[in-house]
Design a protein around this motif. Structure first.
Motif, PDB file in Angstrom:
ATOM      1  N   ARG A 104      42.810  42.853  42.381  1.00  0.00           N
ATOM      2  CA  ARG A 104      43.382  43.989  43.102  1.00  0.00           C
ATOM      3  C   ARG A 104      44.466  44.680  42.276  1.00  0.00           C
ATOM      4  O   ARG A 104      44.511  45.911  42.200  1.00  0.00           O
ATOM      5  N   ARG A 111      41.548  36.977  43.326  1.00  0.00           N
ATOM      6  CA  ARG A 111      41.387  38.203  44.124  1.00  0.00           C
ATOM      7  C   ARG A 111      42.618  39.089  43.989  1.00  0.00           C
ATOM      8  O   ARG A 111      42.509  40.307  43.837  1.00  0.00           O
ATOM      9  N   ASN A 112      43.804  38.477  44.040  1.00  0.00           N
ATOM     10  CA  ASN A 112      45.044  39.250  43.901  1.00  0.00           C
ATOM     11  C   ASN A 112      45.150  39.869  42.516  1.00  0.00           C
ATOM     12  O   ASN A 112      45.582  41.018  42.368  1.00  0.00           O
ATOM     13  N   ARG A 115      44.308  33.704  44.023  1.00  0.00           N
ATOM     14  CA  ARG A 115      44.957  34.196  42.814  1.00  0.00           C
ATOM     15  C   ARG A 115      44.063  35.191  42.078  1.00  0.00           C
ATOM     16  O   ARG A 115      44.506  36.272  41.665  1.00  0.00           O
TER      17      ARG A 115
END
Length: 56
Positions: A26, A22-23, A20
């Motif tokens: 990004r 990392r997303n 979560r």
């Protein structure tokens, strides 16, 4: 000269919170929201340290 913040190690496989964060990082980068991206990097690093015992 552009300076890049160091990236934390990859998300721990199978950890929903790592994925979560990392997303979210990004998405923030794609939106050029550098403050939010930095927050996510910091939170991911703390999560990895506190939950998984992994240093950077």
């Amino acid at each position: 000269m552009k300076r890049r913040a160091s990236e934390p190690a990859p998300a721990v496989p199978g950890c929903a919170e790592c994925a979560r964060l990392r997303n979210e990082k990004r998405a923030a980068q794609e939106e050029h929201d550098h403050s939010r991206a930095l927050d996510c990097r910091i939170l991911l690093g703390r999560h990895r340290r506190d939950v998984h015992g992994v240093a950077r």
